[in-house]
Design a protein around this motif. Structure first.
Motif, PDB file in Angstrom:
ATOM      1  N   GLU A 177      16.548   0.178   5.516  1.00  0.00           N
ATOM      2  CA  GLU A 177      17.033   1.542   5.365  1.00  0.00           C
ATOM      3  C   GLU A 177      16.088   2.545   6.018  1.00  0.00           C
ATOM      4  OE1 GLU A 177      17.419   4.546   1.564  1.00  0.00           O
ATOM      5  OE2 GLU A 177      17.929   2.439   1.291  1.00  0.00           O
ATOM      6  N   MET A 178      16.620   3.518   6.738  1.00  0.00           N
ATOM      7  CA  MET A 178      15.805   4.591   7.275  1.00  0.00           C
ATOM      8  C   MET A 178      15.332   5.455   6.100  1.00  0.00           C
ATOM      9  SD  MET A 178      17.696   5.802  10.786  1.00  0.00           S
ATOM     10  CE  MET A 178      18.314   4.598  11.985  1.00  0.00           C
ATOM     11  N   LYS A 179      14.081   5.912   6.169  1.00  0.00           N
ATOM     12  CA  LYS A 179      13.458   6.524   5.002  1.00  0.00           C
ATOM     13  C   LYS A 179      12.870   7.897   5.314  1.00  0.00           C
ATOM     14  CE  LYS A 179      10.750   2.851   4.613  1.00  0.00           C
ATOM     15  NZ  LYS A 179      11.369   1.833   5.485  1.00  0.00           N
TER      16      LYS A 179
ATOM     17  N   GLU B 245       6.636   0.892  17.040  1.00  0.00           N
ATOM     18  CA  GLU B 245       6.385  -0.221  16.119  1.00  0.00           C
ATOM     19  C   GLU B 245       5.723   0.258  14.840  1.00  0.00           C
ATOM     20  OE1 GLU B 245       7.230  -3.413  16.195  1.00  0.00           O
ATOM     21  OE2 GLU B 245       8.353  -3.066  18.050  1.00  0.00           O
ATOM     22  N   MET B 246       4.979   1.350  14.922  1.00  0.00           N
ATOM     23  CA  MET B 246       4.265   1.865  13.757  1.00  0.00           C
ATOM     24  C   MET B 246       5.183   2.491  12.717  1.00  0.00           C
ATOM     25  SD  MET B 246       0.908   3.792  15.333  1.00  0.00           S
ATOM     26  CE  MET B 246      -0.298   2.952  16.367  1.00  0.00           C
ATOM     27  N   LEU B 247       6.372   2.926  13.108  1.00  0.00           N
ATOM     28  CA  LEU B 247       7.202   3.757  12.238  1.00  0.00           C
ATOM     29  C   LEU B 247       7.693   3.053  10.975  1.00  0.00           C
ATOM     30  CD1 LEU B 247       9.333   5.772  14.816  1.00  0.00           C
ATOM     31  CD2 LEU B 247       7.092   6.303  13.847  1.00  0.00           C
ATOM     32  N   ASN B 248       7.887   1.751  11.027  1.00  0.00           N
ATOM     33  CA  ASN B 248       8.320   1.015   9.833  1.00  0.00           C
ATOM     34  C   ASN B 248       9.540   1.632   9.159  1.00  0.00           C
ATOM     35  OD1 ASN B 248       6.319  -1.315   8.658  1.00  0.00           O
ATOM     36  ND2 ASN B 248       5.282   0.062  10.083  1.00  0.00           N
ATOM     37  N   ASN B 249      10.492   2.092   9.957  1.00  0.00           N
ATOM     38  CA  ASN B 249      11.764   2.653   9.474  1.00  0.00           C
ATOM     39  C   ASN B 249      11.647   4.030   8.834  1.00  0.00           C
ATOM     40  OD1 ASN B 249      12.677   0.205  10.359  1.00  0.00           O
ATOM     41  ND2 ASN B 249      13.164  -0.608   8.333  1.00  0.00           N
ATOM     42  N   TRP B 250      10.476   4.644   8.916  1.00  0.00           N
ATOM     43  CA  TRP B 250      10.318   6.009   8.404  1.00  0.00           C
ATOM     44  C   TRP B 250      10.748   6.990   9.480  1.00  0.00           C
ATOM     45  CZ3 TRP B 250       9.069   7.049   3.408  1.00  0.00           C
ATOM     46  CH2 TRP B 250       8.543   5.995   2.648  1.00  0.00           C
ATOM     47  N   ILE B 251      11.607   7.933   9.129  1.00  0.00           N
ATOM     48  CA  ILE B 251      12.061   8.931  10.094  1.00  0.00           C
ATOM     49  C   ILE B 251      11.509  10.326   9.787  1.00  0.00           C
ATOM     50  CG2 ILE B 251      14.137   7.659  10.759  1.00  0.00           C
ATOM     51  CD1 ILE B 251      15.762   9.472   8.882  1.00  0.00           C
ATOM     52  N   PHE B 252      10.859  10.490   8.632  1.00  0.00           N
ATOM     53  CA  PHE B 252      10.167  11.738   8.312  1.00  0.00           C
ATOM     54  C   PHE B 252       9.147  11.461   7.219  1.00  0.00           C
ATOM     55  CE2 PHE B 252       9.315  15.750   6.236  1.00  0.00           C
ATOM     56  CZ  PHE B 252       9.257  16.657   7.288  1.00  0.00           C
ATOM     57  N   GLY B 253       7.868  11.496   7.590  1.00  0.00           N
ATOM     58  CA  GLY B 253       6.825  11.261   6.604  1.00  0.00           C
ATOM     59  C   GLY B 253       6.686   9.805   6.219  1.00  0.00           C
ATOM     60  N   CYS B 254       5.887   9.551   5.193  1.00  0.00           N
ATOM     61  CA  CYS B 254       5.644   8.191   4.711  1.00  0.00           C
ATOM     62  C   CYS B 254       5.051   8.258   3.309  1.00  0.00           C
ATOM     63  CB  CYS B 254       4.684   7.473   5.659  1.00  0.00           C
ATOM     64  SG  CYS B 254       4.226   5.789   5.147  1.00  0.00           S
ATOM     65  N   ASP B 255       5.423   7.305   2.457  1.00  0.00           N
ATOM     66  CA  ASP B 255       4.935   7.268   1.074  1.00  0.00           C
ATOM     67  C   ASP B 255       4.156   5.995   0.736  1.00  0.00           C
ATOM     68  OD1 ASP B 255       6.005   9.718   0.089  1.00  0.00           O
ATOM     69  OD2 ASP B 255       7.987   8.802  -0.037  1.00  0.00           O
ATOM     70  N   ILE B 256       3.972   5.128   1.698  1.00  0.00           N
ATOM     71  CA  ILE B 256       3.456   3.785   1.408  1.00  0.00           C
ATOM     72  C   ILE B 256       2.145   3.819   0.626  1.00  0.00           C
ATOM     73  CG2 ILE B 256       2.566   1.649   2.425  1.00  0.00           C
ATOM     74  CD1 ILE B 256       4.576   2.066   4.728  1.00  0.00           C
ATOM     75  N   CYS B 257       1.167   4.575   1.091  1.00  0.00           N
ATOM     76  CA  CYS B 257      -0.147   4.542   0.446  1.00  0.00           C
ATOM     77  C   CYS B 257      -0.103   5.109  -0.971  1.00  0.00           C
ATOM     78  CB  CYS B 257      -1.190   5.264   1.289  1.00  0.00           C
ATOM     79  SG  CYS B 257      -0.886   7.023   1.544  1.00  0.00           S
ATOM     80  N   GLN B 258       0.801   6.043  -1.222  1.00  0.00           N
ATOM     81  CA  GLN B 258       0.928   6.585  -2.573  1.00  0.00           C
ATOM     82  C   GLN B 258       1.745   5.659  -3.474  1.00  0.00           C
ATOM     83  OE1 GLN B 258       1.004  11.053  -3.080  1.00  0.00           O
ATOM     84  NE2 GLN B 258       2.075  10.888  -1.127  1.00  0.00           N
ATOM     85  N   ASP B 259       2.783   5.060  -2.919  1.00  0.00           N
ATOM     86  CA  ASP B 259       3.645   4.187  -3.723  1.00  0.00           C
ATOM     87  C   ASP B 259       2.877   3.019  -4.342  1.00  0.00           C
ATOM     88  OD1 ASP B 259       5.880   5.714  -3.273  1.00  0.00           O
ATOM     89  OD2 ASP B 259       6.692   4.443  -1.688  1.00  0.00           O
ATOM     90  N   VAL B 260       1.867   2.513  -3.642  1.00  0.00           N
ATOM     91  CA  VAL B 260       1.135   1.334  -4.139  1.00  0.00           C
ATOM     92  C   VAL B 260      -0.016   1.716  -5.063  1.00  0.00           C
ATOM     93  CG1 VAL B 260       1.746  -0.018  -2.100  1.00  0.00           C
ATOM     94  CG2 VAL B 260      -0.427   1.238  -2.138  1.00  0.00           C
ATOM     95  N   CYS B 261      -0.323   3.006  -5.151  1.00  0.00           N
ATOM     96  CA  CYS B 261      -1.458   3.444  -5.970  1.00  0.00           C
ATOM     97  C   CYS B 261      -1.150   3.269  -7.460  1.00  0.00           C
ATOM     98  CB  CYS B 261      -1.766   4.905  -5.673  1.00  0.00           C
ATOM     99  SG  CYS B 261      -3.099   5.590  -6.695  1.00  0.00           S
ATOM    100  N   PRO B 262      -2.024   2.604  -8.212  1.00  0.00           N
ATOM    101  CA  PRO B 262      -1.786   2.406  -9.653  1.00  0.00           C
ATOM    102  C   PRO B 262      -1.636   3.711 -10.429  1.00  0.00           C
ATOM    103  CG  PRO B 262      -3.572   0.995  -8.886  1.00  0.00           C
ATOM    104  CD  PRO B 262      -3.262   1.946  -7.766  1.00  0.00           C
TER     105      PRO B 262
END
Length: 312
Positions: free
Chosen positions: A92-94, A231-248
């Motif tokens: 999914e585009m994110k 290749e870096m985009l990982n399906n993100w089309i505006f911004g990114c949440d990866i580093c926050q999503d994994v934070c405990p």
């Protein structure tokens, strides 16, 4: 009303307005922050964001930005919503969560203005300015100094009770107040954000290289993408949440008090096919009053095209 009473009154009013936290720091030259910022800029980690090099002196000393200033009043506003707990489909585009609702600049600034006016009313006047990501102010650093959290290894502010899905605003005013105690760093040995970043943008704890950051590439980067950037985009089309999503610490996230910051169904319901067929008219309708407008239709279309070409 003495200094302590005035400080408490301001904090109480900030919470009444919907902010999740409020803290106070003394205006002064930020020596450590200035050194780190200068080093980061000298290494060209800011990529094409030349504006971060402008007004350096004001950026590290708000007394130069707002003459006569004595206090930085920092506030936090959560943008978390229960629907954010849903996992994205891998194909999914994110769009980053903070952009699912109304533009935070508009929401926070109107309430910061109310807080500023309130201070003037109870104090018999106030001089200063208020900002939210709209001036050369190191907002995360001032939030730390105001006791509202610490900077995580992903370089975002983390608050014990609120996590990191947060917007920051500040008032820089000419009134001395009772200053908050700073919070200690609670990241410990955790490296989840560093390990999860697919582009290695977090090149060392607390340091981010914008040239590799998905948020930078999809928002601030204005040129066409080369193959490696796609290749870096990982399906993100505006911004990114990866580093926050994994934070405990995100498990402590609180639902936003501001309804305008809640996700808009017209944004979250978009499918890949709808993204690919997006017209300028639809862009204006879907993202009316949205932070996504920063990248403009041309930028979002470029991102969508790049993700499609890469193959979802």
């Amino acid at each position: 009303m003495n200094q302590a009473q005035l400080t408490q009154a301001i904090k109480t009013r900030a919470l009444q307005l919907g902010f999740d936290a409020c803290g106070f720091a003394k205006v002064e030259f930020m020596e450590d922050e200035a050194r780190r910022l200068e080093e980061w800029l000298n290494q060209k980690r800011n990529a094409s964001m030349q504006w971060m090099e402008n007004h350096f002196d004001k950026r590290v000393h708000p007394g130069l930005l707002v003459p006569g200033a004595k206090t930085v009043v920092s506030v936090l506003a959560s943008y978390h919503h229960p629907s954010h707990r849903q996992q994205y489909d891998a194909h999914e585009m994110k769009i980053a969560k903070y952009a699912h609702g109304r533009d935070y600049h508009k929401v926070l600034k109107s309430n910061l203005k109310k807080l500023f006016q309130y201070i003037g009313e109870i104090n018999g006047g106030v001089e200063g300015r208020f900002f939210t990501d709209s001036a050369p102010v190191l907002d995360k650093a001032w939030a730390v100094r105001a006791g509202l959290g610490w900077i995580g290894k992903h370089s975002n502010l983390i608050n014990k009770e609120l996590g990191s899905y947060l917007f920051i605003g500040e008032l820089i005013i000419d009134i001395p107040l009772s200053y908050s105690q700073t919070e200690t760093d609670h990241c410990g040995t955790c490296t989840r954000c560093i390990d999860a970043c697919p582009t290695n943008a977090i090149y060392e704890p607390y340091r981010v290289d914008a040239t590799k950051c998905i948020s930078y590439l999809t928002i601030e980067h204005r040129e066409s993408f080369n193959d490696s950037q796609k290749e870096m985009l990982n399906n993100w089309i505006f911004g990114c949440d990866i580093c926050q999503d994994v934070c405990p610490w995100t498990r402590h996230s609180q639902i936003s008090n501001f309804v305008d910051l809640h996700p808009r169904e017209r944004v979250t319901s978009m499918t890949n096919e709808q993204w690919e067929l997006l017209t300028p008219e639809q862009f204006d309708q879907i993202f009316e009053g949205s932070a996504v407008k920063r990248t403009k239709y041309s930028g979002l279309s470029r991102n969508i095209k790049a993700v499609k070409e890469k193959g979802i």
